[in-house]
Motif scaffolding. Sequence first.
Motif, mmCIF file in Angstrom:
data_model
loop_
_atom_site.group_PDB
_atom_site.id
_atom_site.type_symbol
_atom_site.label_atom_id
_atom_site.label_comp_id
_atom_site.label_asym_id
_atom_site.label_seq_id
_atom_site.Cartn_x
_atom_site.Cartn_y
_atom_site.Cartn_z
ATOM 1 N N TYR A 54 0.402 -1.076 -0.289
ATOM 2 C CA TYR A 54 0.096 -0.520 -0.116
ATOM 3 C C TYR A 54 0.845 1.112 -0.217
ATOM 4 C CZ TYR A 54 -4.311 -2.595 0.872
ATOM 5 O OH TYR A 54 -5.022 -3.472 0.647
ATOM 6 N N GLY A 57 -1.676 -0.542 -3.423
ATOM 7 C CA GLY A 57 -3.145 -1.922 -3.524
ATOM 8 C C GLY A 57 -2.789 -3.054 -3.821
ATOM 9 N N TRP A 59 -1.531 -6.723 -4.922
ATOM 10 C CA TRP A 59 -1.428 -8.161 -4.273
ATOM 11 C C TRP A 59 -0.283 -9.211 -4.903
ATOM 12 C CZ3 TRP A 59 -4.653 -9.888 -0.036
ATOM 13 C CH2 TRP A 59 -5.820 -8.818 -0.096
ATOM 14 N N HIS A 88 -4.015 -9.650 -8.300
ATOM 15 C CA HIS A 88 -4.601 -8.361 -7.550
ATOM 16 C C HIS A 88 -4.349 -6.607 -7.492
ATOM 17 C CE1 HIS A 88 -9.025 -7.419 -6.666
ATOM 18 N NE2 HIS A 88 -8.236 -6.723 -5.545
ATOM 19 N N ARG A 89 -5.260 -6.306 -8.418
ATOM 20 C CA ARG A 89 -5.241 -4.798 -7.209
ATOM 21 C C ARG A 89 -6.706 -3.863 -6.901
ATOM 22 N NH1 ARG A 89 -2.122 -5.408 -12.866
ATOM 23 N NH2 ARG A 89 0.175 -4.813 -12.730
ATOM 24 N N LEU A 90 -5.755 -3.446 -6.443
ATOM 25 C CA LEU A 90 -7.191 -2.479 -5.484
ATOM 26 C C LEU A 90 -7.847 -2.154 -6.084
ATOM 27 C CD1 LEU A 90 -8.477 -2.621 -2.728
ATOM 28 C CD2 LEU A 90 -7.434 -0.347 -2.212
ATOM 29 N N THR A 95 -14.288 -6.168 -7.067
ATOM 30 C CA THR A 95 -14.267 -5.833 -5.468
ATOM 31 C C THR A 95 -15.894 -5.777 -6.041
ATOM 32 O OG1 THR A 95 -13.165 -3.650 -6.936
ATOM 33 C CG2 THR A 95 -11.688 -5.157 -4.972
#
Length: 103
Positions: A54, A57, A59, A88-90, A95
């Motif tokens: 972070y 974000g 992963w 994964h990306r925030l 999401t």
Amino acid sequence: MCVGPRCTPGEGRAQAVFEHMGALIDARPELAVKRTRTHCMVACKFSGPVLVVYPEGVWYQRVDEAAAARIVEEHLVGGREVVDLIFHRLGEGDTCAPEPKNE
């Protein structure tokens, strides 16, 4: 970083990677990085350890000592994501479901 027992078959392996990454970060005093661990992020499906950076974000999965070194040098120091380790990306993917189209 996840250091729980679900993501890696060898007990203590994830903790060892966490400690290795800490040594790599400590060797770079110019880095202003807060490193923390969690027991489980429930996201790996046995492809861990999982590590999240972070505020980006991002992963990462399958973080071993070599991957940890790449993440420190390429992402934390160099500002470039280690694309082949990202799963994964925030804000992307699972999401939110897309709005249905009215046709």
